[in-house]
Design a protein around this motif. Structure first.
Motif, PDB file in Angstrom:
ATOM      1  N   GLY A  89       0.793  -1.223   0.000  1.00 53.20           N
ATOM      2  CA  GLY A  89       0.000   0.000   0.000  1.00 53.20           C
ATOM      3  C   GLY A  89       0.820   1.264   0.000  1.00 53.20           C
ATOM      4  O   GLY A  89       0.283   2.360   0.199  1.00 53.20           O
ATOM      5  N   PHE A  90       2.114   1.137  -0.221  1.00 54.96           N
ATOM      6  CA  PHE A  90       2.969   2.325  -0.243  1.00 54.96           C
ATOM      7  C   PHE A  90       2.461   3.315  -1.288  1.00 54.96           C
ATOM      8  O   PHE A  90       2.202   2.943  -2.431  1.00 54.96           O
ATOM      9  N   ASP A  91       2.303   4.545  -0.866  1.00 59.56           N
ATOM     10  CA  ASP A  91       1.870   5.583  -1.795  1.00 59.56           C
ATOM     11  C   ASP A  91       3.110   6.123  -2.501  1.00 59.56           C
ATOM     12  O   ASP A  91       3.902   6.849  -1.909  1.00 59.56           O
ATOM     13  N   ARG A 118       3.486   8.241  -4.765  1.00 56.79           N
ATOM     14  CA  ARG A 118       3.493   9.601  -5.295  1.00 56.79           C
ATOM     15  C   ARG A 118       4.516  10.469  -4.562  1.00 56.79           C
ATOM     16  O   ARG A 118       4.759  10.279  -3.378  1.00 56.79           O
TER      17      ARG A 118
END
Lengths: 230, 119
Positions: free
Chosen positions: A85-87, A89
């Protein structure tokens, strides 16, 4: 830094060279596809940039401390990038944010007590500018590139010798407290905590004045010559 | 105004100038990378002392956290990826750990090949 060799073209779609660093948007794509490659790509093209960021915000610390911060930052980035789930951005923002936190940690461990509220100084800055011809010169000068000025200031201040550097950092970090009480006593106390020695009021005051004189001389040499008064 | 008081005023103005510039707030998503302070020769050498295989060692788990440097500040990384960043803290399950290990080995292999090619 080793030169980039275009090894992550598969993600970015363009050949990378040392003079054509991957953009943040391209880094996002790399992190999305392969977090470890993202870490490697980011360090390859932006490792020095991150270190310069650490120099800017971690001034007053030693080179070894900056390296500690850099290693800790890259470690944390790796752990976070590998997490489900690492974002992905804005990876550069993430790395600057981690570095910023770790710089504050390091400063506190070195017994610094930085005040981080930028608004807390505004009234005191206005009072200190009042009535100074000096201040009027730079306040209304239209030919000063303040970004260049700040860069030069950070480069120069990092060259101050040990005690002057510590005194400068403590003074800047706690300026509003000293102005509130209008004395150098608290500065001596705070500097003593950092150095572990009993610092005198006269000693820290002298160190700060010597530091300022050096900074002004070097800024003037670099073309910021608005410190001279008629 | 006496010379002494003028000198004091100018010193205070200088204090204010330096403090206002050095404590200028910088959002972590608006860092002006073109105006970060340049590194001196000694600072570049310090950076290079990490070695060309620093990231390879780090990805292989051979760079350990600094013992006395565990974070005293654990705030959310608010300006990095917004509210969804909290998801990054989720635990890693066994399958994911295996997948990461597989990818990590691939990357180490690629990295080592690259280092060999450059030597």
């Amino acid at each position: 830094m080793p030169a980039a060799t275009g090894w992550f073209d598969q993600y970015a779609g363009v050949a990378m060279t040392a003079h054509n660093p991957v953009s943040e948007a391209e880094l996002e794509a790399v992190f999305e596809n392969d977090p470890d490659f993202g870490v490697e790509a980011l360090f390859e093209d932006y490792g020095e940039t991150v270190f310069r960021y650490i120099k800017k915000h971690g001034w007053g610390l030693q080179h070894a401390d900056w390296l500690d911060v850099l290693q800790q930052t890259m470690l944390e980035l790796t752990v976070k990038a590998r997490s489900p789930g690492f974002d992905h951005r804005k990876p550069l923002s993430i790395v600057f944010t981690i570095a910023s936190r770790r710089i504050k940690d390091k400063l506190r461990r070195k017994k610094h007590q930085p005040n981080s509220d930028p608004d807390a100084i505004l009234d005191y800055v206005a009072k200190d500018y009042a009535g100074s011809e000096f201040a009027m010169k730079w306040k209304y000068a239209d030919n000063i590139h303040w970004e260049d000025f700040r860069q030069a200031l950070h480069e120069i201040i990092a060259t101050l010798p040990g005690k002057q550097l510590i005194v400068a950092r403590v003074f800047v970090d706690n300026y509003e407290d000293f102005r509130e009480r209008d004395t150098y006593g608290p500065l001596a106390e705070l500097v003593s905590k950092v150095t572990g020695e009993a610092e005198t009021v006269a000693g820290v005051k002298s160190a700060w004045h010597e530091a300022k004189a050096k900074i002004v001389r070097e800024l003037t040499r670099r073309g910021f010559n608005f410190f001279e008064t008629e | 105004m006496t010379d002494r008081s003028k000198q004091e005023r100018d010193q205070r103005a200088l204090d204010a100038l330096f403090v206002s510039q050095l404590r200028r707030h910088e959002r972590c998503d608006e860092v002006d990378v073109d105006h970060l302070p340049k590194l001196t020769k000694e600072e570049k050498e310090a950076l290079e002392s990490l070695g060309p295989d620093f990231i390879g060692r780090l990805l292989a788990g051979n760079v350990q956290p600094i013992r006395d440097d565990s974070p005293v500040e654990n705030e959310e990384l608010l300006c990095a990826g917004g509210m969804s960043y909290g998801m990054n803290r989720a635990d890693i399950d066994e399958g994911t750990a295996e997948e990461i290990e597989r990818k990590r080995n691939e990357i180490i292999e690629k990295h080592n090949k690259k280092v060999e090619q450059n030597e």
